[in-house]
Structure formats: C-alpha cells, structure tokens
Design a protein around this motif. Sequence first.
Motif, short mmCIF file in Angstrom:
data_model
loop_
_atom_site.label_atom_id
_atom_site.label_comp_id
_atom_site.label_asym_id
_atom_site.label_seq_id
_atom_site.Cartn_x
_atom_site.Cartn_y
_atom_site.Cartn_z
N ALA A 10 -79.26 31.17 41.49
CA ALA A 10 -80.29 31.44 42.54
C ALA A 10 -79.99 32.66 43.31
O ALA A 10 -80.95 33.65 43.47
CB ALA A 10 -80.46 30.31 43.19
N GLU A 11 -78.64 32.70 43.52
CA GLU A 11 -78.09 33.83 44.38
C GLU A 11 -78.13 35.06 43.36
O GLU A 11 -78.55 36.17 43.56
CB GLU A 11 -76.96 33.50 44.79
CG GLU A 11 -76.16 34.83 45.70
CD GLU A 11 -74.86 34.52 46.36
OE1 GLU A 11 -74.17 35.39 47.05
OE2 GLU A 11 -74.40 33.28 45.97
N ARG A 13 -80.30 35.67 40.92
CA ARG A 13 -81.64 35.93 40.72
C ARG A 13 -82.02 36.98 41.97
O ARG A 13 -82.76 37.67 41.66
CB ARG A 13 -82.41 34.79 40.56
CG ARG A 13 -83.98 35.08 40.41
CD ARG A 13 -84.64 33.85 40.35
NE ARG A 13 -86.18 33.93 39.72
CZ ARG A 13 -87.21 34.50 40.67
NH1 ARG A 13 -86.93 34.63 42.04
NH2 ARG A 13 -88.19 34.42 40.04
N THR A 14 -81.49 36.51 42.93
CA THR A 14 -81.83 37.35 44.21
C THR A 14 -81.44 38.51 44.15
O THR A 14 -82.05 39.69 44.37
CB THR A 14 -81.43 36.68 45.61
OG1 THR A 14 -82.17 35.29 45.77
CG2 THR A 14 -81.97 37.42 46.90
N ASP A 18 -83.46 42.39 43.63
CA ASP A 18 -83.21 43.20 44.79
C ASP A 18 -83.50 44.85 44.46
O ASP A 18 -82.98 45.23 43.45
CB ASP A 18 -81.77 42.98 45.38
CG ASP A 18 -81.54 43.71 46.52
OD1 ASP A 18 -82.18 44.77 46.96
OD2 ASP A 18 -80.78 43.24 47.42
#
Length: 384
Positions: A10-11, A13-14, A18
């Motif tokens: 999930a990190e 993906r962020t 970005d």
Amino acid sequence: MPEPLDAALAEVRTLLLDPALTRAVAAGRRRGHRPTVVRAELRPVTLKAGPRLQIATSDGARPYTRNVAPGPDTAAAVDELLAEPFGNWHVETADATLQLRVTKSGDAQVHRAATARPTATPAGHDRAKEYLLDPGDEIFTEIGGSAAKRRQVDAFLRALAATLPDDLTGALRVVDLGCGNAYLTFAAYRYLAGRGLDVELVGVDVREDQRRRNTELAQRLGWADKVSFVAGTIADAVVDPAPDLVLALHACDTATDEALARAVRWEARWVLAAPCCHHDLAKQLRANPAPPPYELLTRQGILRERFADVLTDALRAGLLRVHGYRAEVVEFVDSQHTPRNLLIRARRTGTAATDPQHTEYRELVDQWQVTPRLQTLLAVPLVG
C-alpha cells in the motif's frame, strides 16, 4: 525487521501514484510464484498529448512499453503490477526512496530513505551537470560505466536530442552503422524509448563475434524484440525496411562515406555521423600540388593531415546539401576527451539543391584536384 506485506505494498502504491515519482523498478519473484513479466519499470514522461506514466515490461524475450494517462488508467495499471508476485520493488520520488524485498516467509523487508538532494553550489562555480541518461541507470552496469564513457554518452544524446523534433511521436526506425560494442547503440535506444517513441534499432558491424555479443546483451536487457544486430559491412549489410535515423559514430576513414551514402540512398530523415580517421583525401593531397597561394597549407605533413580532415568533412557536408539535406558540422564532445570530436548532423529537407550549392562544391574539388569517396559512391552529377 519484517513488516506486513499488504501494508508495504500500500505504501508502494502511494509512492507510485505520487506526482513526484521519478522512477520505479519491480523485479525478481516471490518464493513459489512467478510473475507474468520478469521486470517492470515505471517513470513519468511528457508527450505531446501531455504527462503520462510510462510502463516498460519484459517477459525475458520481448519488451513492451505503454504510456498511461493520469487518473483511473494509471491507478488501474499500478494495481495490476502490484498484484504481480514480484520479489523486489525499488521506488524513487523527488523526496523519498523505498526498497521493498519480500522474504521467503512472505513478509516485507522495507528500507526507507530521503532522496539525496544536490548540495548548494558555491557562488562562481558551475551547477552540477544534469545528464540526459541518469549516470546511475542500470544500463551502465551492462555497457560499462566509466566517467569518460558516461560523458561521451551524454554528449552523443544531446546531439541526438538537438537533431530530432521535440514533438516527435510514434514509430522510429534507427540503424547504427559500424556499431562496434554498441554502447552508444544501447544508450540511444534507452533514451529514445524514454521519450515515449516506439523504437526499432538495428546495429551493423562487420564482426560476427560482436553481433553475438551485442545480441546477448540485448537479451539480458530485455530489449531483444526492439534492438537487433546483423553482421556485415556498412555498404552491404541487409537492413530492411529503410531507417528514419542513421547513426555512424567513429567509422574509420571512408567507412563514414559508405554510411553517409547509404543514408542518402535510404532517404533517411536524420543522420548523425562522427568521422574518425581521414586518410583518403590526405593521400590525394600528397599526390597533387596545392593550388596557389595555399602551398604552405600542405607542405608540412602534420598540417596537410589536419587540413585534409577539415576539407573531407566540409565536402561531405556539401554533398549532403546537394542531395537534399540541411547539414552542419558541430562539436561532438570536448576535445579533451577525444581528438575525433566533430559530428556531421543532417536533416533531410527533400528540396532540390540550388545552382550555387552545386557550384561551390564543384569549384572546391576542382581547385584542390580531389575526388571525395562520397562523391564516387553517390555518382554526383556536377552542374554549372
């Protein structure tokens, strides 16, 4: 220490979504799983249609590149890649770097760091050089990454960038004549593909062992479907279909003339040629007396050789103009790195040569009593 894999992904993906993303690479595989592709690279690009996320994947034999519009399409493409069982992710943004490795037990080992920023440059000093191809790019692991080689790669890519239109899109067929160990060939493909172009590149070299070596390297890089090599001479190697862009970098003596002649016959849209040694006209100048009042230019051997260099490339540029090209001779790389630092850069205009262009060429060869090899190869009809 290990972290839950879902939270780490999930990190990732962020960061991938970005706007400050600069580059991301996924590779390797998790224990007991195999991704549908062996490698994926993501980077932002700016095309004529606007900003895109470029996703380049490879199955080990065939590369595939697509440019995805921002918004739902990008999110869907990122989710699709995150669903693949890659063993490693490396993600860089303008502010952060994240490295994720999936352990044998299926957990995540994550290393996070702030992206290093260039230190302030003291007043009166030049800013740090910005390269068109990142000096840390993985391609240098394969082709060799000495400082001198990276400077020459960057100088070549800048000349290439100045030759091609900024808004060029679509397919681009490239041929590198006399490619040797092909480090500039691979750098050209990397740069052009990074611009979002659909590049097909063929390298030509007379040595079969070089063809095998370069082909194996293309396979290791995952570019074998887009970068290929043939063994043959510059004049006779089979290249089909005809290219849009012809490269001939440091082809020795009249090999440069053979490359330019093929480019003209192909009606290539762009030509970049960096000549090497110039023996042909130097030999002719030794055999014929210089026209007055230029005897001093050729009386001394070293001056005659240097004058032959200048005369050869001036006549090459003149012949290209006669054949419908806008041609210029520019510095390729600083002379402290190589004395062979000139580049003939040409763009096909398709317009007929003017009478003055024919005349200035004819008068120069008549005055010096020389017959350039390129003229013979092209069988130029001199008028006037």
